[in-house]
Design an enzyme around this catalytic site. Structure first.
Site, mmCIF file in Angstrom:
data_model
loop_
_atom_site.group_PDB
_atom_site.id
_atom_site.type_symbol
_atom_site.label_atom_id
_atom_site.label_comp_id
_atom_site.label_asym_id
_atom_site.label_seq_id
_atom_site.Cartn_x
_atom_site.Cartn_y
_atom_site.Cartn_z
ATOM 1 N N ASP A 1 -1.233 -6.013 -0.578
ATOM 2 C CA ASP A 1 -1.529 -5.412 0.726
ATOM 3 C C ASP A 1 -3.022 -5.117 0.866
ATOM 4 O O ASP A 1 -3.662 -4.647 -0.087
ATOM 5 C CB ASP A 1 -0.802 -4.070 0.841
ATOM 6 C CG ASP A 1 0.213 -4.053 1.969
ATOM 7 O OD1 ASP A 1 0.099 -4.880 2.904
ATOM 8 O OD2 ASP A 1 1.112 -3.198 1.907
ATOM 9 N N GLU B 1 -1.493 -5.415 8.408
ATOM 10 C CA GLU B 1 -0.676 -4.933 9.523
ATOM 11 C C GLU B 1 -1.347 -5.229 10.854
ATOM 12 O O GLU B 1 -2.566 -5.062 10.985
ATOM 13 C CB GLU B 1 -0.454 -3.416 9.382
ATOM 14 C CG GLU B 1 0.361 -3.057 8.155
ATOM 15 C CD GLU B 1 0.625 -1.564 8.005
ATOM 16 O OE1 GLU B 1 0.361 -0.783 8.951
ATOM 17 O OE2 GLU B 1 1.088 -1.172 6.916
ATOM 18 N N LYS C 1 -1.488 -9.275 2.539
ATOM 19 C CA LYS C 1 -0.751 -8.863 3.735
ATOM 20 C C LYS C 1 -1.593 -7.866 4.509
ATOM 21 O O LYS C 1 -2.293 -7.048 3.906
ATOM 22 C CB LYS C 1 0.593 -8.221 3.356
ATOM 23 C CG LYS C 1 1.332 -7.628 4.557
ATOM 24 C CD LYS C 1 2.776 -7.282 4.260
ATOM 25 C CE LYS C 1 2.994 -5.905 3.689
ATOM 26 N NZ LYS C 1 2.489 -4.790 4.531
ATOM 27 N N ASP D 1 0.842 -1.205 0.000
ATOM 28 C CA ASP D 1 0.000 0.000 0.000
ATOM 29 C C ASP D 1 0.876 1.254 0.000
ATOM 30 O O ASP D 1 0.367 2.375 -0.131
ATOM 31 C CB ASP D 1 -1.002 -0.010 1.164
ATOM 32 C CG ASP D 1 -0.351 -0.091 2.524
ATOM 33 O OD1 ASP D 1 0.886 -0.219 2.605
ATOM 34 O OD2 ASP D 1 -1.098 -0.005 3.528
ATOM 35 N N SER D 2 2.199 1.075 0.082
ATOM 36 C CA SER D 2 3.124 2.186 -0.151
ATOM 37 C C SER D 2 2.897 2.787 -1.541
ATOM 38 O O SER D 2 3.316 3.917 -1.802
ATOM 39 C CB SER D 2 4.575 1.716 -0.013
ATOM 40 O OG SER D 2 4.799 0.559 -0.793
ATOM 41 N N GLU E 1 9.163 -4.493 10.441
ATOM 42 C CA GLU E 1 9.623 -3.201 9.910
ATOM 43 C C GLU E 1 10.130 -2.298 11.039
ATOM 44 O O GLU E 1 9.561 -2.280 12.143
ATOM 45 C CB GLU E 1 8.483 -2.503 9.154
ATOM 46 C CG GLU E 1 8.916 -1.133 8.610
ATOM 47 C CD GLU E 1 7.976 -0.521 7.580
ATOM 48 O OE1 GLU E 1 6.997 -1.179 7.180
ATOM 49 O OE2 GLU E 1 8.237 0.635 7.189
HETATM 50 O O1 KIV Z 1 3.532 -1.150 1.659
HETATM 51 C C1 KIV Z 1 4.692 -1.573 1.623
HETATM 52 O O2 KIV Z 1 5.471 -1.292 0.711
HETATM 53 C C2 KIV Z 1 5.146 -2.422 2.717
HETATM 54 C C3 KIV Z 1 6.583 -2.818 2.729
HETATM 55 C C4 KIV Z 1 7.419 -1.674 3.073
HETATM 56 C C5 KIV Z 1 6.834 -3.975 3.615
HETATM 57 O O3 KIV Z 1 4.385 -2.776 3.558
#
Ligand code: KIV
Length: 279
Positions: A89, A121, A119, A50-51, A188
């Site tokens: 994500d 969090e 994924k 989600d970055s 992280e």
């Molecule tokens: O969103 C993302 O890019 C991440 C990574 C930095 C692990 O969660």
């Protein structure tokens, strides 16, 4: 062109789980078709993080990501890869409310992208969500330590594992993610010694970012790794290339050639003598 991998030619979540303690697992984020194609031969796992909301869309935090954004980028990365395990994500707001909400969102992401896993969090607080998604047959990658979706709540990007109390909480989170059935977990922004200890403590492979070389694998944001990030680059990033410089130089040379009419030159125009029908 659509590239169709056969279902079993990809590395899958169970392959990643079996890599605990073995050769380090190579992971990078990817958000687009061309970058997925370039990275696919070199990595074990591509994360559509989600970055993407910050890196490609210019949002201030990852809270700018939506399910639709993640699905569109997930589809592009699936089209561009045939080998890597692709993990998408789950954006903030799509899973925290209940295990049922988490399972429904995960089903949608996997159904619309064809990715291998999702994924999310969280540790102890999200264990029920992880278990509910795993019960649907969808593999889950956890994410503990610094959690970018919580930076506003936490008052910034703060390194974890500095106090005894926080270290104990990290161990509880790691154990909860392991027990809930995650196939791997991102650690992280966590003190090196703590990340190394967490790696030895759980049977789930750990993927470090700003963590420890002793983790079972490593991940970086692709734009950081190739030096294209224009905003702040975190301390834990190693830039393996300087694409900012390459792009700025190409743009400057193009601009100069357009202004001087040196571009387009003879090789880049169609004349009656040399033209074919195709570009
Ligand atoms: O969103 C993302 O890019 C991440 C990574 C930095 C692990 O969660």
């Amino acid at each position: 062109m659509t590239r169709k991998p056969s279902a079993d030619s990809r590395i899958n979540a169970e392959d990643i789980r079996r890599r605990k303690g073995g050769v380090p697992i190579v992971c990078l984020t990817a958000y687009t078709y061309p970058v997925a194609r370039l990275l696919d031969p070199h990595v074990d796992l591509l994360l559509v993080g989600d970055s993407v909301a910050m890196v490609l869309h210019g949002h201030a935090t990852t809270l700018g990501a939506s399910p639709e954004m993640m699905i569109a980028h997930g589809q592009a990365v699936m089209r561009g890869s045939t080998r890597a395990c692709v993990v998408v994500d789950m954006p903030a707001g799509s899973y925290e409310d209940s295990p049922e909400q988490a399972a429904a969102s995960a089903r949608r992401i996997v159904g619309e992208t064809g990715c291998q896993a999702v994924k999310l969090e969280g540790g102890v607080d999200m264990a029920a969500q992880i278990a509910a998604i795993v019960a649907e047959g969808i593999p889950v990658m956890g994410h503990i330590g610094l959690q970018p979706q919580s930076v506003e709540k936490d008052g910034g990007y703060r390194i974890k594992g500095r106090t005894e109390e926080n270290i104990a909480a990290l161990f509880r989170d790691a154990e909860a993610v392991e027990k809930a059935g995650a196939f791997s977990v991102v650690i992280e922004g966590t003190m090196e010694a703590v990340a190394a200890k967490l790696t030895r403590h759980i049977s789930t492979p750990t993927i470090g970012i700003g963590a420890s070389a002793d983790c079972d694998g490593q991940i970086l944001v692709i734009d950081d790794m190739v030096g294209i990030t224009v905003d702040r680059v975190p301390k834990f990033v190693k830039e393996y290339a300087n694409l900012r410089g390459v792009i700025a130089d190409a743009a400057a040379r193009y601009a100069a050639e357009v202004r001087s009419r040196a571009f387009p030159g003879p090789d880049h125009i169609f004349t009656t003598a040399s033209s074919k029908d195709e570009t």
